[in-house]
Design an enzyme around this catalytic site. Structure first.
Site, PDB file in Angstrom:
ATOM      1  N   SER A 281       5.011   6.815   2.392  1.00 43.57           N
ATOM      2  CA  SER A 281       5.442   5.467   2.790  1.00 43.57           C
ATOM      3  C   SER A 281       4.874   4.422   1.844  1.00 43.57           C
ATOM      4  CB  SER A 281       4.949   5.134   4.208  1.00 43.57           C
ATOM      5  OG  SER A 281       5.351   6.106   5.141  1.00 43.57           O
TER       6      SER A 281
ATOM      7  N   ASP B 294      -2.777   0.661   8.202  1.00 44.74           N
ATOM      8  CA  ASP B 294      -1.446   1.215   7.898  1.00 44.74           C
ATOM      9  C   ASP B 294      -0.404   0.845   8.953  1.00 44.74           C
ATOM     10  OD1 ASP B 294      -2.450   2.431   5.563  1.00 44.74           O
ATOM     11  OD2 ASP B 294      -3.180   4.131   6.710  1.00 44.74           O
TER      12      ASP B 294
ATOM     13  N   ASN C   6       0.842  -1.197   0.000  1.00 45.66           N
ATOM     14  CA  ASN C   6       0.000   0.000   0.000  1.00 45.66           C
ATOM     15  C   ASN C   6       0.876   1.246   0.000  1.00 45.66           C
ATOM     16  OD1 ASN C   6      -2.350   1.629   0.352  1.00 45.66           O
ATOM     17  ND2 ASN C   6      -2.056   1.643   2.566  1.00 45.66           N
TER      18      ASN C   6
ATOM     19  N   HIS D  88       1.039   5.243   1.087  1.00 40.54           N
ATOM     20  CA  HIS D  88       0.337   6.104   2.051  1.00 40.54           C
ATOM     21  C   HIS D  88       1.010   7.476   2.094  1.00 40.54           C
ATOM     22  CE1 HIS D  88      -2.233   7.071   5.387  1.00 40.54           C
ATOM     23  NE2 HIS D  88      -1.181   7.567   6.030  1.00 40.54           N
TER      24      HIS D  88
HETATM   25  C1  GAR Z   1      -2.283   8.663  -2.766  1.00 39.01           C
HETATM   26  O1  GAR Z   1      -1.664   9.750  -2.127  1.00 39.01           O
HETATM   27  C2  GAR Z   1      -2.330   7.471  -1.842  1.00 39.01           C
HETATM   28  O2  GAR Z   1      -1.220   7.326  -1.043  1.00 39.01           O
HETATM   29  C3  GAR Z   1      -3.531   7.811  -1.016  1.00 39.01           C
HETATM   30  O3  GAR Z   1      -4.463   8.244  -1.960  1.00 39.01           O
HETATM   31  C4  GAR Z   1      -3.768   8.949  -2.989  1.00 39.01           C
HETATM   32  C5  GAR Z   1      -4.250   8.441  -4.317  1.00 39.01           C
HETATM   33  O4  GAR Z   1      -3.845   9.303  -5.332  1.00 39.01           O
HETATM   34  N1  GAR Z   1      -3.969   6.677  -0.251  1.00 39.01           N
HETATM   35  C6  GAR Z   1      -4.396   6.768   0.994  1.00 39.01           C
HETATM   36  O5  GAR Z   1      -4.527   7.827   1.587  1.00 39.01           O
HETATM   37  C7  GAR Z   1      -4.750   5.446   1.628  1.00 39.01           C
HETATM   38  N2  GAR Z   1      -4.868   5.600   3.038  1.00 39.01           N
HETATM   39  P1  GAR Z   1      -4.022   8.909  -6.862  1.00 39.01           P
HETATM   40  O6  GAR Z   1      -5.423   8.311  -7.027  1.00 39.01           O
HETATM   41  O7  GAR Z   1      -3.877  10.203  -7.615  1.00 39.01           O
HETATM   42  O8  GAR Z   1      -2.953   7.919  -7.208  1.00 39.01           O
END
Ligand code: GAR
Length: 195
Positions: free
Chosen positions: A135, A144, A106, A108
């Site tokens: 991360s 997480d 994942n 984060h």
């Molecule tokens: C990313 O920053 C990812 O790390 C986060 O959502 C965003 C997706 O961006 N995920 C979380 O917060 C999970 N807890 P994207 O759709 O533009 O790739």
């Protein structure tokens, strides 16, 4: 060649970066399928790159377990070597985590274990932190809490909003994600539940 499934909920900008990296002949991994829990905008990237996709709508399932069973069935069709949660804003049920972890990672937008959960960027700003980060972790049954595979600090600057900070974190996340996938594919990084 490492085969990768990517699960998303949103715009899929990190997915797109991985698709771009993976189309280079020298990159040792290929994205074989993209899945989503809704009609996510990011599915358009899969279409553009000619990668099959599936959607398992969260709201059509009566429980996390049922939703997860269907996601598992879809993944099993492709038998990916690695599953990447790239902005999937759902917790996977324990049965699906057990089926794929530690080959389940994942991204984060925070320097874990700081600011876990769905609002990592907002929570870092609200805490008045001077820096946060990005991360890549192995998914376990917690929120997480899995073993950290890579992480990097990102400074918070005066006037940052959730949007500006997140947009500064994402390029770091992309770089870490692509590097982690590459190192898993080459065997440089061995995955275990206690990586
Ligand atoms: C990313 O920053 C990812 O790390 C986060 O959502 C965003 C997706 O961006 N995920 C979380 O917060 C999970 N807890 P994207 O759709 O533009 O790739």
């Amino acid at each position: 060649m490492l085969t990768v499934a990517v699960l998303i909920s949103g715009t899929g900008s990190n997915l797109r970066a991985l698709l771009e990296a993976a189309r280079h002949p020298d990159f040792p991994a290929r994205v074989v399928v993209v899945g989503a829990d809704r009609e996510a905008d990011g599915l358009a990237h899969a279409e553009e790159f000619g990668i099959p996709s599936f959607t398992v709508p969260w709201h059509l399932h009566e429980s996390r377990e049922h939703w997860g069973e269907e996601v598992g069935r879809q993944l099993d069709v492709w038998k990916p070597d690695l599953v990447v949660l790239s902005g999937l804003m759902r917790l996977l049920p324990p049965s699906l985590v057990a089926a794929y972890s530690p080959r389940l990672i994942n991204t984060h937008p925070a320097y874990l274990p700081e600011f876990p959960g769905a609002h990592g960027v907002r929570d870092a700003l609200a805490a008045g932190a001077a820096e946060t980060g990005a991360s890549v972790i192995v998914v376990d049954d917690g929120v997480d809490t899995g073993p950290i595979l890579a992480q990097e600090r990102v400074p918070i600057v005066e006037g940052d909003t959730e949007h500006t900070l997140h947009e500064r974190i994402k390029p770091v996340e992309r770089r870490l994600l692509i590097d982690v996938v590459r190192r898993i594919a080459t065997g440089e990084l061995a995955l275990s539940s206690a990586s």
